[in-house]
Structures are given as structure tokens and as C-alpha cells.
Design a protein around this motif. Sequence first.
Motif, PDB file in Angstrom:
ATOM      1  N   SER A   1     -14.973   2.413 -41.663  1.00 11.22           N
ATOM      2  CA  SER A   1     -15.543   2.779 -42.957  1.00 11.22           C
ATOM      3  C   SER A   1     -16.516   3.925 -42.754  1.00 11.22           C
ATOM      4  O   SER A   1     -17.427   3.838 -41.921  1.00 11.22           O
ATOM      5  CB  SER A   1     -16.272   1.600 -43.599  1.00 11.22           C
ATOM      6  OG  SER A   1     -16.948   2.037 -44.771  1.00 11.22           O
TER       7      SER A   1
ATOM      8  N   ARG B   1     -18.453   4.700 -45.093  1.00  8.84           N
ATOM      9  CA  ARG B   1     -19.571   4.232 -45.905  1.00  8.84           C
ATOM     10  C   ARG B   1     -20.081   5.340 -46.842  1.00  8.84           C
ATOM     11  O   ARG B   1     -21.229   5.361 -47.217  1.00  8.84           O
ATOM     12  CB  ARG B   1     -20.684   3.687 -45.020  1.00  8.84           C
ATOM     13  CG  ARG B   1     -20.243   2.488 -44.181  1.00  8.84           C
ATOM     14  CD  ARG B   1     -21.317   1.966 -43.258  1.00  8.84           C
ATOM     15  NE  ARG B   1     -22.496   1.559 -44.021  1.00  8.84           N
ATOM     16  CZ  ARG B   1     -23.755   1.874 -43.675  1.00  8.84           C
ATOM     17  NH1 ARG B   1     -23.997   2.618 -42.611  1.00  8.84           N
ATOM     18  NH2 ARG B   1     -24.756   1.450 -44.396  1.00  8.84           N
ATOM     19  N   ARG B   2     -19.172   6.241 -47.188  1.00  5.80           N
ATOM     20  CA  ARG B   2     -19.451   7.359 -48.102  1.00  5.80           C
ATOM     21  C   ARG B   2     -20.530   8.312 -47.583  1.00  5.80           C
ATOM     22  O   ARG B   2     -21.147   9.041 -48.340  1.00  5.80           O
ATOM     23  CB  ARG B   2     -19.775   6.849 -49.512  1.00  5.80           C
ATOM     24  CG  ARG B   2     -18.573   6.168 -50.164  1.00  5.80           C
ATOM     25  CD  ARG B   2     -18.802   5.823 -51.615  1.00  5.80           C
ATOM     26  NE  ARG B   2     -17.596   5.269 -52.205  1.00  5.80           N
ATOM     27  CZ  ARG B   2     -16.689   5.956 -52.887  1.00  5.80           C
ATOM     28  NH1 ARG B   2     -16.852   7.250 -53.054  1.00  5.80           N
ATOM     29  NH2 ARG B   2     -15.624   5.371 -53.393  1.00  5.80           N
TER      30      ARG B   2
ATOM     31  N   ARG C   1     -11.580   4.557 -44.311  1.00  6.02           N
ATOM     32  CA  ARG C   1     -11.793   4.387 -45.751  1.00  6.02           C
ATOM     33  C   ARG C   1     -13.206   4.832 -46.112  1.00  6.02           C
ATOM     34  O   ARG C   1     -14.054   5.026 -45.240  1.00  6.02           O
ATOM     35  CB  ARG C   1     -11.580   2.923 -46.148  1.00  6.02           C
ATOM     36  CG  ARG C   1     -12.533   1.943 -45.475  1.00  6.02           C
ATOM     37  CD  ARG C   1     -12.319   0.515 -45.959  1.00  6.02           C
ATOM     38  NE  ARG C   1     -10.937   0.082 -45.832  1.00  6.02           N
ATOM     39  CZ  ARG C   1     -10.553  -1.180 -45.798  1.00  6.02           C
ATOM     40  NH1 ARG C   1     -11.463  -2.149 -45.869  1.00  6.02           N
ATOM     41  NH2 ARG C   1      -9.285  -1.498 -45.691  1.00  6.02           N
ATOM     42  N   GLU C   2     -13.451   5.006 -47.398  1.00  8.15           N
ATOM     43  CA  GLU C   2     -14.765   5.450 -47.892  1.00  8.15           C
ATOM     44  C   GLU C   2     -15.237   6.673 -47.109  1.00  8.15           C
ATOM     45  O   GLU C   2     -16.367   6.764 -46.658  1.00  8.15           O
ATOM     46  CB  GLU C   2     -15.789   4.319 -47.780  1.00  8.15           C
ATOM     47  CG  GLU C   2     -15.439   3.104 -48.617  1.00  8.15           C
ATOM     48  CD  GLU C   2     -16.473   2.010 -48.487  1.00  8.15           C
ATOM     49  OE1 GLU C   2     -17.050   1.617 -49.514  1.00  8.15           O
ATOM     50  OE2 GLU C   2     -16.712   1.551 -47.340  1.00  8.15           O
ATOM     51  N   CYS C   3     -14.315   7.625 -46.974  1.00  9.69           N
ATOM     52  CA  CYS C   3     -14.526   8.773 -46.090  1.00  9.69           C
ATOM     53  C   CYS C   3     -14.598  10.055 -46.896  1.00  9.69           C
ATOM     54  O   CYS C   3     -13.664  10.388 -47.647  1.00  9.69           O
ATOM     55  CB  CYS C   3     -13.369   8.849 -45.090  1.00  9.69           C
ATOM     56  SG  CYS C   3     -13.480  10.188 -43.901  1.00  9.69           S
ATOM     57  N   ASN C   4     -15.681  10.789 -46.756  1.00 11.19           N
ATOM     58  CA  ASN C   4     -15.779  12.097 -47.384  1.00 11.19           C
ATOM     59  C   ASN C   4     -15.093  13.152 -46.521  1.00 11.19           C
ATOM     60  O   ASN C   4     -14.560  12.857 -45.451  1.00 11.19           O
ATOM     61  CB  ASN C   4     -17.248  12.447 -47.653  1.00 11.19           C
ATOM     62  CG  ASN C   4     -17.784  11.718 -48.876  1.00 11.19           C
ATOM     63  OD1 ASN C   4     -17.223  11.790 -49.960  1.00 11.19           O
ATOM     64  ND2 ASN C   4     -18.879  10.978 -48.713  1.00 11.19           N
TER      65      ASN C   4
ATOM     66  N   THR D   1      -5.563   3.451 -46.458  1.00 10.79           N
ATOM     67  CA  THR D   1      -7.024   3.462 -46.363  1.00 10.79           C
ATOM     68  C   THR D   1      -7.702   2.834 -47.569  1.00 10.79           C
ATOM     69  O   THR D   1      -8.924   2.674 -47.578  1.00 10.79           O
ATOM     70  CB  THR D   1      -7.535   4.906 -46.236  1.00 10.79           C
ATOM     71  OG1 THR D   1      -7.163   5.640 -47.409  1.00 10.79           O
ATOM     72  CG2 THR D   1      -6.956   5.598 -45.007  1.00 10.79           C
TER      73      THR D   1
ATOM     74  N   THR E   1      -7.885   4.344 -50.324  1.00 16.43           N
ATOM     75  CA  THR E   1      -8.398   5.470 -51.107  1.00 16.43           C
ATOM     76  C   THR E   1      -7.627   5.632 -52.410  1.00 16.43           C
ATOM     77  O   THR E   1      -8.198   6.007 -53.433  1.00 16.43           O
ATOM     78  CB  THR E   1      -8.307   6.762 -50.266  1.00 16.43           C
ATOM     79  OG1 THR E   1      -9.111   6.617 -49.109  1.00 16.43           O
ATOM     80  CG2 THR E   1      -8.752   7.976 -51.049  1.00 16.43           C
TER      81      THR E   1
ATOM     82  N   ASP F   1     -10.239   6.839 -55.352  1.00 14.11           N
ATOM     83  CA  ASP F   1     -11.692   6.687 -55.364  1.00 14.11           C
ATOM     84  C   ASP F   1     -12.462   7.974 -55.080  1.00 14.11           C
ATOM     85  O   ASP F   1     -13.684   7.955 -54.908  1.00 14.11           O
ATOM     86  CB  ASP F   1     -12.131   5.588 -54.377  1.00 14.11           C
ATOM     87  CG  ASP F   1     -11.898   5.959 -52.910  1.00 14.11           C
ATOM     88  OD1 ASP F   1     -11.519   7.111 -52.617  1.00 14.11           O
ATOM     89  OD2 ASP F   1     -12.113   5.080 -52.044  1.00 14.11           O
TER      90      ASP F   1
ATOM     91  N   THR G   1     -12.372   9.947 -52.435  1.00 15.47           N
ATOM     92  CA  THR G   1     -12.693  10.257 -51.047  1.00 15.47           C
ATOM     93  C   THR G   1     -11.469  10.837 -50.331  1.00 15.47           C
ATOM     94  O   THR G   1     -10.494  11.247 -50.968  1.00 15.47           O
ATOM     95  CB  THR G   1     -13.240   9.019 -50.310  1.00 15.47           C
ATOM     96  OG1 THR G   1     -12.261   7.974 -50.302  1.00 15.47           O
ATOM     97  CG2 THR G   1     -14.509   8.517 -50.988  1.00 15.47           C
TER      98      THR G   1
ATOM     99  N   GLY H   1      -8.754   9.944 -47.702  1.00 13.49           N
ATOM    100  CA  GLY H   1      -8.110   8.887 -46.935  1.00 13.49           C
ATOM    101  C   GLY H   1      -7.457   9.444 -45.682  1.00 13.49           C
ATOM    102  O   GLY H   1      -6.498  10.213 -45.762  1.00 13.49           O
TER     103      GLY H   1
END
Length: 345
Positions: free
Chosen positions: A85, A87-88, A117-120, A248, A250, A259, A261, A263
Motif C-alpha cells: 500500500s 497509503r496515498r 494499491r493506493e499509489c500515486n 490493485t 484501483t 480511485d 491513483t 495501479g
Amino acid sequence: MNASAHVITADLLRDLARDLLAAARVPSGAAEVVAGSLVEADLAGHGSHGVRRIVPYLGQIDAGVILPGAGPEVVSRRGATAVVSGRRGFGQPAARLASAEAAALAAAHGVGVVAIRECNHVGRLGEYAEALARQGLIAQIVGNADPTVAPYGGHRRMLGTNPMAWAVPRAGGTAVVMDWATAAMAEGKLGLLRAAGSPAPEGVVVDPEGRPSTDPADFYRGGALLPFGGHKGYGLSVLIELVGGLLTGTGAACSPEYDGTFGTVVTAVDVTAFVDLDVYVAQVEAFCEALRASGPGVVVPGEPEAGTRAERLKEGIPVPAPVWAELTGLASRLGVPWPDTPPGG
């Protein structure tokens, strides 16, 4: 060197990028990683993923899209697979962690597959693929992004630019590296053309009504990018949505579940699970030499970036004047000391 660009050493540019990020409340560790990644892209000649990204990144911090203090973590492992993750937070630390995890899994199982996941935005995928190849691994990385690309035969934004990268080890710690978007042009490169007042090549952009255009501004008015290679690039992009997006969590770029972000899925393969590494690398070198010998204009994927990097480490990185002006203005707002003209500029 471009006369309209400021030329600056990689070390100084990295320090300045880090200072800008730190002034925007990015923790020191993340600031170092992100600044280093951006400058590596500029060294390789891919300014679309270089320091020009700092301004939009800080805009994403202000908008709450990037959480600068959030670091990545491994949230699950199962056999040769894992989930990281982001985590943004910033995507670059997440991609580094995922690459390290994939390498460790490949050492244990012969192959490692890690979904982020939650990946910029992670920057240039080739950076991570090449780093894995330097460890004697074959790497493949894909990622889906926000919808900016029309499917083959259409003109609505349905797909991301959806990049992919491959890297294979070569002798001397180098690599064969392939890294490109499945769009005919990455949005960042289109942005550079727009900033320079230059037209886009034909077959890259359609305007909001779906008409072919060479004006980069038509994309930013609501048009779309096109996939490279017609139906072939389109098909690859679809698969990256289904792998990078859905594995992911996403979501596919045009779906209600998306979402926002990036993926990303990282795969690392241990060559020694199949053949001796030295034998493999020798065969890679022989193949690359045969390719180069087949014609005076033939280069192996990864060689142009390696050549540009060597040149820019010696002579400096040309930062386009519009990008330099943006960074100068940002430094002024953040109170970061900034050279009026860098050495060589």
C-alpha cells in the motif's frame, strides 16, 4: 544543448528539488527519494517525468491527493506474491518498496509479483525495471492511470496512458530497457510541447469533437490522446487496465470504481531459476551486438537513455526555460534560496 534552457549539474538540481519538496512539508526521506527519481528521469532525457513534476505534485499535496507524510508498507504476502500500500503518499517510495519486495520474492521463489494499491504517480517505470535488471532479474512493470486516452475507433477519454516497462540484465551492470506509454505520447511529453509552443505529431491528439489535431492545447480543452499503433497499443492498454487497475483495487480508469491513483504491478524473474546468469548475459550481449551490426542506425533499447545520462552527468542537465521559471516562482513562494542563473545557464 538547447539555447533556451538553463543547464545545471545533476547534483545541484537534485538538491534544489529536494529543498522545494522539503519546504512543502515532505519528510526528508521521501523528499530525497522523489527528488532523486525526478532528476534520474531528466538525466535519462525524459523531462516529462523530471523536475517539471514538482509543481503539479505540490498542487496535489494542497488538494489532499498526495499525503506527504504517508509512507508505504507491505500489507500482505502469499507465496511469490505481495501487496504494497502506498497509503496515498508519494508513489516513488512505494515503487521502490514494491521492487525490493519483488526481488526478495524472486530470490525465494524464482519469481515475485507485487501489486501496489493506493499509489500515486511513481515517475518513470523504467527506473525501477532497470534497477531490478541490475540485480540479475528480468523485470516487467505496468500501471494504469487516469482516463486521458481514447480507445481505437473512438474519441472519448476511457483509458489511461498506461505505461509499461521491461528490463533485462546486460554485462557490466547495464540493462536492455523498454519503457513507454501505450498512448501515442505520454501526457507529460505533450505538456512539454505545449509549454514550448510546439505542435504535436500527427496521430497523437484528437480535439473535443474527435477531429485529428496537432495542437497540444486541444487535449487540455477536453480532447483525448490516442493509443500508439492503432489497435495494437489499444489492446495493450486494455490489458494494463485489467491487470494494473483491477489487481490493485484501483479500478479501470473509466469505471465508477476508479480511485484516482496509479495501479501498479511489478514482476521480477530470477534468471537463475532457468539458466546460468553468466551464460544468459553473454547471449544477451551477443544478440545486442548482432542487432547493432545489422545497420548503422540500429540501437538497443536503453542505450539512448544511457548515452544521454553519461552526457548530462558530464555537461549538465538542460532545464527548459518555462520549467525553470515555474520552479523559480515556486521557490520564491516557499522561501527556498534559488540561483538566478545556474552554473552554465
